[in-house]
Design an enzyme around this catalytic site. Sequence first.
Site, PDB file in Angstrom:
ATOM      1  N   ASP A   1       0.707  -1.316   0.131  1.00  0.00           N
ATOM      2  CA  ASP A   1       0.174  -0.266  -0.059  1.00  0.00           C
ATOM      3  C   ASP A   1       0.817   1.253   0.068  1.00  0.00           C
ATOM      4  OD1 ASP A   1      -1.855   2.173   0.531  1.00  0.00           O
ATOM      5  OD2 ASP A   1      -3.057   0.830   1.924  1.00  0.00           O
TER       6      ASP A   1
ATOM      7  N   ARG B   1      -0.515   4.595  -0.502  1.00  0.00           N
ATOM      8  CA  ARG B   1      -1.161   5.495  -0.245  1.00  0.00           C
ATOM      9  C   ARG B   1      -0.565   6.418   0.873  1.00  0.00           C
ATOM     10  NH1 ARG B   1      -6.787   2.539   0.036  1.00  0.00           N
ATOM     11  NH2 ARG B   1      -5.435   1.305   1.087  1.00  0.00           N
TER      12      ARG B   1
END
Length: 197
Positions: free
Chosen positions: A126, A128
């Site tokens: 991930d 983000r």
Amino acid sequence: MQLKRVAEAKLPTPWGDFLMVGFEEIATGHDHLALVYGDISGSVPVLARVHSECLTGDALFSLRCDCGFQLEAALGHIAEEGRGVLLYHRQEGRNIGLLNKIRAYALQDLGADTVEANHQLGFAADERDFTLCADMFKLLDVDEVRLLTNNPQKVKILNEAGINIVERVPLIVGRNPKNEHYLATKAAKMGHILDMK
């Protein structure tokens, strides 16, 4: 503050009329948006969703993920509540971009799971940056949130960035035979809280 608030307009939807608020990243010029429903001022915690962009799920009706289902359900829950915010976090494919997401899908077609595919492409599971979302909440004068999410990492990062998450509200929708493995991987390898029974 990594963002500035730059524009707003009404957005009629099947769930009611939202106020669409546009934000721009100061360093990069990348844009993000919030959909605000009702009056979110005051001291009562706001029902909110941080929804990361997913072109394939949100606009192309992909069954590979639960994103489009979560987007629709979140807007419905916010409208039922009578007030709330959906932050549309423009970091496609857990922030690896659309073309790399397509490459990751191709690796998944060959047997990799969603985390393995990202790793094979040289990315973390991930990528983000949820601190941008904390800035969006701050620019909307929202500091206490009931967060629609299955991702405890989102709760942790937003809390650390100064947004008080008073409740995690589960948002488990859209399970189907095409995304069972994807959801199981999110639960097993990324810590998402999903009832996989």
